[in-house]
Scaffold this motif. Structure first.
Motif, short mmCIF file in Angstrom:
data_model
loop_
_atom_site.label_atom_id
_atom_site.label_comp_id
_atom_site.label_asym_id
_atom_site.label_seq_id
_atom_site.Cartn_x
_atom_site.Cartn_y
_atom_site.Cartn_z
N TRP A 44 0.86 -1.23 0.12
CA TRP A 44 0.02 -0.10 -0.07
C TRP A 44 0.88 1.20 0.00
O TRP A 44 0.66 2.30 -0.70
N LEU A 61 -9.19 -3.05 -3.66
CA LEU A 61 -9.81 -3.17 -2.27
C LEU A 61 -10.64 -4.36 -2.09
O LEU A 61 -10.60 -5.10 -1.20
N LEU A 186 -8.08 2.50 1.07
CA LEU A 186 -7.42 1.23 0.86
C LEU A 186 -6.34 1.03 1.62
O LEU A 186 -5.73 0.01 1.99
#
Length: 471
Positions: A44, A61, A186
């Motif tokens: 991420w 996601l 996310l």
């Protein structure tokens, strides 16, 4: 340059690693789970170098969330409290008067799964969430697996609302939608605590953010009163899950006051309208569900445990420690003093933000993030998932540069602050050390062939950060 798909599948592998060890989360095996956490956080984080488009982020996601739907509750045992409170309500008892031990019996399997801190505590949640708890208990009974899946469905519904609202808030703030989705939705804290941890903060934030987005969107060239009304109702509904969502009504009321003159009188008028709207919705839900107003008495229940993450408690821990050297037992008293000081700072801070918004020096979305920031930092309890109250609206409005970078770093830190399950000190040390090694190796492998490239919207590359057009 790293390919986004590499990071997507590395993060997915991290989620799978975490799931594989959830049934064996002891000793050295904990390192595998923490390594899985770290790989997802790393993936991420590196996506911030060149944030993909919104559609790609939404599907990522879904990919990262899907395995967690089958996971046991991780990072927290609050779900067991939810299930016990729902069963109490389902039996016709008042969850705002009795706790699991009294309502279900100390020997009940449901009571035994509840943390010892909360077995004698009544529910601290609003009547809307208690109604959901009662419905679920009426359908699944005392089956913990079915109860987990049902509550996870509710929190996924909240997450869907967050995904819907965040890009709209970003547009209102002039920030790229994809950056807001990457940073606000996310991020691993959402996955760990809204999906895996099954916290009702997801539903609270989903209702609050969706209501705020609707209300602000209604204040265009011509006020759309129906849309505005629905927005206010959704925010009030969020506050009837957990009360902190109520600050969004202050943002909406101030936006209305600014639209109609930006005077103190207008602020009082529209602020009063928001208070009346909240009172109307709260009365309708409290009476309609049959739970009454007992929830107002239990709002401070969560603050009965001294949270070590809450800055307001540090004052008490410090002075109490000093006092103990001289034989004085003053820790709890000083923690109480610190909480009072914290409440005062929240009131002053929220008032300051309202003034700045009214005078046009703070945009509404930034004002929402700032108010919730005061509530989180100076509240009596701080948990990693509480950070999301402020982080998601801030992700939707912070411009590229240091503020966004600091928010990114903070979210990454809080994402690894708690292990997925408790363990002894040795197990945790070994787990985090082993996990750090795996993540370090993963970073080297991912970045070895990476080539530097400019990106139009970035968080991690400072040179492009400052010149980005994302906010």
């Amino acid at each position: 340059m790293l390919r986004a798909d590499q990071l997507r599948w590395t993060g997915f592998a991290g989620v799978l690693l975490l799931l594989v060890v959830t049934a064996l989360i002891k000793g050295p095996v904990l390192a595998v789970g923490i390594a899985g956490m770290g790989l997802l956080v790393l993936s991420w984080f590196l996506l911030g170098r060149d944030v993909p488009d919104s559609r790609w982020l939404r599907w990522t996601l879904v990919l990262w969330t899907a395995p967690l739907l089958a996971a046991p509750p991780l990072f927290s045992g609050d779900l067991h409290s939810y299930l016990a409170q729902g069963e109490i309500a389902s039996r016709g008892l008042d969850p705002y008067t009795v706790g699991p031990a009294e309502g279900l019996g100390a020997a009940s399997a449901m009571t035994e799964r509840v943390s010892g801190y909360w077995r004698d505590s009544p529910s601290p949640y609003g009547p809307l969430f208690t109604e959901f708890q009662q419905w679920i208990a009426g359908i699944v009974g005392e089956n913990p697996v079915a109860g987990l899946l049902a509550h996870r469905f509710v929190e996924i519904a909240g997450l869907i609302l967050i995904v819907w609202a965040t890009p709209r808030l970003a547009r209102a703030a002039g920030v790229a939608e994809r950056v807001a989705l990457w940073l606000g939705v996310l991020n691993p804290l959402v996955l760990w605590h809204f999906v895996a941890g099954v916290h009702n903060d997801s539903l609270m934030l989903g209702l609050m953010l969706a209501g705020t987005a609707l209300a602000l969107d209604a204040l265009g060239e011509r006020v759309e009163w129906a849309r505005l009304t629905w927005g206010v109702v959704l925010v009030a509904a969020g506050a009837l899950v957990k009360l902190p969502a109520i600050v969004a009504l202050a943002v909406i009321g101030t936006a209305l006051a600014r639209r109609y003159g930006a005077t103190f009188g207008r602020l009082v008028l529209w602020g009063g309208a928001m208070v009346l709207a909240m009172a109307f919705v709260a009365t309708a839900v409290s009476v309609g569900t049959g739970f009454g107003f007992g929830w107002l008495r239990t709002l401070g229940t969560s603050g009965s445990v001294n949270s070590w993450m809450a800055p307001t408690n540090w004052f008490g821990f410090l002075t109490g420690g000093i006092g103990s050297l001289f034989g004085a037992s003053i820790t709890q008293t000083m923690i109480g003093v610190g909480k009072v000081i914290g409440y005062a700072v929240i009131v002053v801070g929220v008032g300051f933000v309202i003034h700045r918004q009214l005078t046009g020096r703070l945009a509404p979305v930034l004002a929402l993030g700032a108010m919730l920031g005061f509530v989180v930092v100076f509240g009596p309890v701080v948990q990693p998932w509480y950070v999301l109250w402020a982080a998601i609206p801030l992700a939707a409005c912070l411009p590229a540069g240091r503020p966004r970078t600091w928010l990114t770093l903070g979210l990454a830190l809080f994402s690894v602050l708690l292990p997925p399950s408790s363990g002894n000190v040795v197990g945790l040390i070994v787990g985090y050390a082993g996990g750090a090694v795996v993540v370090g190796v993963g970073y080297l492998l991912l970045t070895r062939s990476a080539r530097p490239a400019a990106a139009p919207e970035t968080t991690l590359n400072q040179s492009t950060l400052d010149n980005s057009s994302g906010g």
